[in-house]
Design a protein around this motif. Sequence first.
Motif, short mmCIF file in Angstrom:
data_model
loop_
_atom_site.label_atom_id
_atom_site.label_comp_id
_atom_site.label_asym_id
_atom_site.label_seq_id
_atom_site.Cartn_x
_atom_site.Cartn_y
_atom_site.Cartn_z
N GLY A 42 36.60 48.81 48.21
CA GLY A 42 35.71 47.67 48.13
C GLY A 42 36.26 46.51 48.95
O GLY A 42 37.44 46.50 49.32
N GLN A 48 38.39 31.67 51.62
CA GLN A 48 37.14 31.01 51.27
C GLN A 48 37.19 29.57 51.77
O GLN A 48 38.16 28.86 51.54
N LEU A 91 34.17 41.51 56.94
CA LEU A 91 32.87 41.01 56.51
C LEU A 91 32.92 39.50 56.30
O LEU A 91 33.87 38.98 55.73
N PHE A 106 25.93 38.66 52.80
CA PHE A 106 26.90 39.24 53.72
C PHE A 106 26.29 39.53 55.09
O PHE A 106 25.12 39.90 55.20
N GLY A 107 27.14 39.39 56.12
CA GLY A 107 26.79 39.90 57.43
C GLY A 107 27.08 41.39 57.50
O GLY A 107 27.56 41.98 56.52
N ASP A 108 26.79 42.01 58.64
CA ASP A 108 26.99 43.45 58.78
C ASP A 108 28.40 43.82 59.18
O ASP A 108 28.73 45.00 59.30
N GLN B 33 28.52 41.20 39.17
CA GLN B 33 27.47 41.44 40.15
C GLN B 33 27.53 42.88 40.64
O GLN B 33 28.61 43.47 40.74
N TYR B 35 26.31 45.34 43.86
CA TYR B 35 25.85 45.36 45.24
C TYR B 35 25.63 46.81 45.67
O TYR B 35 26.25 47.74 45.15
N GLN B 37 25.63 49.01 49.37
CA GLN B 37 26.01 48.91 50.77
C GLN B 37 25.63 50.19 51.50
O GLN B 37 26.01 51.28 51.10
N GLY B 42 26.40 45.17 55.64
CA GLY B 42 27.11 44.48 54.59
C GLY B 42 26.51 44.75 53.23
O GLY B 42 25.37 45.23 53.13
N PRO B 43 27.24 44.48 52.15
CA PRO B 43 26.70 44.67 50.80
C PRO B 43 25.49 43.76 50.56
O PRO B 43 25.45 42.63 51.05
N LEU B 45 23.17 42.17 47.42
CA LEU B 45 23.19 41.91 45.98
C LEU B 45 21.98 42.55 45.29
O LEU B 45 20.83 42.36 45.72
N LEU B 86 26.52 53.23 48.81
CA LEU B 86 27.75 52.83 48.13
C LEU B 86 27.41 51.71 47.17
O LEU B 86 26.86 50.68 47.56
N LEU B 88 28.75 48.90 44.57
CA LEU B 88 29.94 48.10 44.33
C LEU B 88 29.70 47.14 43.17
O LEU B 88 28.68 46.45 43.14
N MET B 97 34.56 33.03 43.49
CA MET B 97 35.34 34.08 44.13
C MET B 97 35.06 35.41 43.45
O MET B 97 35.01 35.50 42.22
N LEU B 98 34.88 36.46 44.23
CA LEU B 98 34.55 37.78 43.72
C LEU B 98 35.73 38.73 43.87
O LEU B 98 36.41 38.74 44.89
N PHE B 100 36.12 42.74 43.88
CA PHE B 100 35.31 43.95 43.98
C PHE B 100 36.04 45.16 43.42
O PHE B 100 37.27 45.28 43.53
N GLY B 101 35.24 46.08 42.86
CA GLY B 101 35.75 47.39 42.53
C GLY B 101 35.81 48.25 43.78
O GLY B 101 35.38 47.83 44.86
N GLY B 102 36.32 49.48 43.62
CA GLY B 102 36.50 50.37 44.77
C GLY B 102 35.21 51.04 45.24
O GLY B 102 35.19 51.65 46.31
#
Lengths: 115, 110
Positions: A42, A48, A91, A106-108, B33, B35, B37, B42-43, B45, B86, B88, B97-98, B100-102
Amino acid sequence: EAGVAQSPRYKIIEKRQSVAFWCNPISGHATLYWYQQILGQGPKLLIQFQNNGVVDDSQLPKDRFSAERLKGVDSTLKIQPAKLEDSAVYLCASSLTPSSNQPQHFGDGTRLSIL
Amino acid sequence: TQLLEQSPQFLSIQEGENLTVYCNSSSVFSSLQWYRQEPGEGPVLLVTVVTGGEVKKLKRLTFQFGDARKDSSLHITAAQPGDTGLYLCAGGGAGNMLTFGGGTRLMVKP
């Protein structure tokens, strides 16, 4: 509304070279994030920004990575010198504010390969 | 350091089957959250859950936040090939701030 723009889409360099990525967030979004996503994992937050100030860069390898957002709009992320383990997708994301639970867009991404 | 564990890592099922993806942590998050992908993108939401015990539905997808706000699940009913991707989960913290899991890589075969 235009999404988050990133360039280049792909980059191949040799180890020890330098590379830079560019991100233009959604218009009006004050908060910008850079993530590193290694294949099969992930995304991991690197840095940030809130406007042109850094909110958190605790996971940024500062000996080789740097980022700036000088005018509080677009941002660049640089790696110098690159290592093999830096191969990943980078990303960029933005949100309207840094308030909790704000959606991040998110962007690509830029896919970086280190030879 | 907050960690999110997703399971399973990979899931390959036939069209029409149901499935559940789990996201677990020992830490409490202000939100969770989910997501999705696609390759080369990109991911995106899908949903945000913020209250312990909250359940949200998005067509055939059902999301649940654990009572203690440490875990979450995503259930897909009658999976379709278009659900392939995928998935997430990400825990929300201070300053948006996030963590993320794998990820869970889902393949739905026609």
